[in-house]
Design a protein around this motif. Structure first.
Motif, PDB file in Angstrom:
ATOM      1  N   ALA A  47       9.731  43.440  42.914  1.00  0.00           N
ATOM      2  CA  ALA A  47       9.666  43.882  44.308  1.00  0.00           C
ATOM      3  C   ALA A  47       8.402  43.380  44.995  1.00  0.00           C
ATOM      4  N   PHE A  48       7.287  43.372  44.280  1.00  0.00           N
ATOM      5  CA  PHE A  48       6.037  42.880  44.874  1.00  0.00           C
ATOM      6  C   PHE A  48       6.179  41.427  45.290  1.00  0.00           C
ATOM      7  N   TYR A  49       6.763  40.617  44.429  1.00  0.00           N
ATOM      8  CA  TYR A  49       6.878  39.191  44.735  1.00  0.00           C
ATOM      9  C   TYR A  49       7.924  38.927  45.819  1.00  0.00           C
ATOM     10  N   VAL A  50       8.980  39.713  45.835  1.00  0.00           N
ATOM     11  CA  VAL A  50       9.962  39.575  46.916  1.00  0.00           C
ATOM     12  C   VAL A  50       9.321  39.927  48.255  1.00  0.00           C
ATOM     13  N   ALA A  51       8.487  40.969  48.276  1.00  0.00           N
ATOM     14  CA  ALA A  51       7.770  41.331  49.502  1.00  0.00           C
ATOM     15  C   ALA A  51       6.832  40.212  49.924  1.00  0.00           C
ATOM     16  N   CYS A  52       6.163  39.572  48.972  1.00  0.00           N
ATOM     17  CA  CYS A  52       5.280  38.444  49.294  1.00  0.00           C
ATOM     18  C   CYS A  52       6.071  37.283  49.882  1.00  0.00           C
ATOM     19  N   LEU A  53       7.255  37.036  49.351  1.00  0.00           N
ATOM     20  CA  LEU A  53       8.094  35.960  49.890  1.00  0.00           C
ATOM     21  C   LEU A  53       8.482  36.238  51.336  1.00  0.00           C
TER      22      LEU A  53
END
Length: 508
Positions: A263-269
């Motif tokens: 979820a953290f990396y999807v939010a960063c994307l």
């Protein structure tokens, strides 16, 4: 089985939030940043918030570890988003099962756990297919280890054996229980045994009607006997039921943590896409060890201002290496507060393992980031502005230690110039002695100028740029404090065109 995409050696804890989080959210406009990362997705927002606010707990190894994972995500975003959707769908499917309604009853626990585990095994098989198809294209240590773990721990033989055991666990051939004799010839220590003859019971009775053991039948109307037999059966299958339930919880925890960390990396994307669409420069920052006093950047901008305005904003280029203190002065509405916020946001984004809104950026890791911004007067009138500022400062000082980073914005301006300047001077001096890094936006000329006259090489003076005609460039450049903040420029820019008398005043 662990995901370990946020830390190389442990799970990510989304509930670990610093006690001063509310001030950071308010002063750095983090709600705007989180909106760019998560939009209306409450789960993405929660994880992004936790990662940003707890970033100062990360060491340099963890920061570099996350940066590498995020770079993989940017290069293979379709796969990462597919993995994230897959984990969400898996957890939703688990919730659709009615496991746990009769959670106190061992047979219900057993059959409920088997149903969920069968679904999980199919999902693990599909997850392995995704991993096998794309593992070779990922380069970060985090993803390589994650895919290697799936390949090692989810072999075809292992998954097949799980399915076999789950099939056996349904006990369709009956239940064979052994027990020891206890006091009064009561049975104790029941153990569930594997049946050697696994043919269905009706086939065994039909093909081999002769009994090979002593047996008895419970009459149809013997409710007490049926209840006693049922309790005996429950005792026998209790251990296997609990074991399967724990296995189910273990796999559920794996998918839950995988979803959390992805979820953290999807939010960063999502944030990356938003900022790239606005032509905001982005880079992966370099990080130095605590205490090195590294801070240099080109084109650093306020990411929240860009998100609010819907366009790229003016960036700043400065070399502040070796500086313990930065005093920022200059024209009203010249970009000082925006610059201070850009520093704070970049520090949080750096330490959480993200990109930053700059052409290039190198900074040291700090142990904690704090803010002390001017607040409105106490609505209950129990204290004035200065009392509130001093009380808040006292609480912060109690928590501070060397190599923390503190951002001040117009602090101690609620009293007269002399008193506010003296308070600010003593606080900044004490913090510098304790090796606490300070950035201070102020209009207190006595404070800024007095510090300028006695400053050491570790103090940098910055000023909001103003052109001769009063135009603000919104750039921050090195410069000594000036006695005026040019508030008159703003006054006439706002009112001079509305009344002839005001035009006359402009010439005085």
């Amino acid at each position: 089985m662990k995901a370990h995409l946020m830390h190389p050696d442990r799970d990510f804890d989304p509930d670990k939030i610093p006690v001063y989080a509310d001030d950071l959210i308010r002063d750095l406009a983090l709600d705007t940043l989180l909106g760019g990362m998560a939009a209306d997705d409450g789960f993405l927002r929660k994880i992004a918030r936790a990662a940003l606010l707890a970033g100062c707990d990360n060491d340099a190894e963890t920061v570099c570890y996350r940066q590498a994972v995020l770079q993989d995500c940017l290069q293979h975003r379709t796969v990462v988003e597919e993995l994230y959707r897959f984990t969400v769908e898996t957890l939703d499917a688990k919730r659709d099962h009615h496991y746990g309604v009769f959670g106190h009853y061992p047979p219900a626990i057993l059959h409920g756990a088997i149903d969920v585990l069968r679904m999980f095994v199919e999902r693990l098989r599909k997850l392995k297919v995704i991993a096998d198809a794309h593992a070779s294209t990922f380069r970060s240590p985090g993803f390589k280890r994650f895919f290697d773990t799936l390949k090692t721990e989810l072999s075809d033989e292992y998954l097949h054996s799980i399915q076999h055991h789950l099939k056996e666990g349904r006990l369709k051939s009956g239940v064979l229980i052994s027990a020891r004799l206890g006091e009064g010839n009561r049975g104790k220590d029941p153990v569930l045994r594997e049946l050697r003859d696994k043919r269905p019971r009706w086939i065994r009775l039909l093909m081999d009607p002769g009994s090979r053991a002593y047996s008895f039948r419970i009459p149809e109307r013997d409710e007490a006997g049926a209840r006693a037999l049922s309790e005996l059966e429950a005792r026998g299958i209790n251990l296997i039921a609990n074991a399967l339930a724990q296995s189910m919880d273990h796999i559920n925890d794996f998918f839950t943590m995988l979803r959390t960390e992805l979820a953290f990396y999807v939010a960063c994307l999502r944030l990356y896409d938003r900022l790239k669409a606005l032509n905001v420069p982005l880079c992966f920052p370099g990080i130095d060890a605590v205490g090195t006093r590294r801070l240099s950047f080109t084109g650093l901008s306020d990411v929240c201002l860009a998100l609010q305005s819907g366009r790229a904003v003016v960036g700043n280029t400065l070399d502040l290496d070796g500086k313990d203190v930065a005093i920022i002065t200059g024209a009203n509405q010249g970009g000082k507060s925006s610059f201070l916020r850009s520093i704070g946001l970049a520090q949080l984004m750096l330490q959480s393992g993200m990109f930053v809104a700059a052409g290039s950026y190198t900074g040291e890791r700090c142990k904690a980031l704090l803010t002390h911004y001017r607040r409105e007067e106490d609505a209950s009138m129990k204290s004035g502005k200065l009392d509130e500022e001093l009380n808040r400062m006292s609480r912060l000082v109690d928590a501070m230690s060397p190599d923390w980073f503190v951002l001040f914005n117009e602090s101690f301006a609620s009293t007269n110039e002399r008193e506010g300047s003296e308070i600010a001077r003593q606080i900044v001096g004490a913090l510098q002695e304790r090796r606490i890094r300070v950035f201070f936006v102020t209009h207190l000329y006595a404070f800024a100028h007095g510090l300028y006259e006695t400053a050491t090489a570790q103090v940098q003076f910055l000023r909001a740029e103003r052109q001769d005609d009063g135009t603000r460039t919104f750039r921050i450049t090195p410069g000594e404090p000036l006695q005026t903040s040019y508030g008159k420029d703003l006054y006439f820019e706002t009112f001079a065109g509305t009344d002839d008398t005001l035009k006359d005043v402009s010439g005085t």
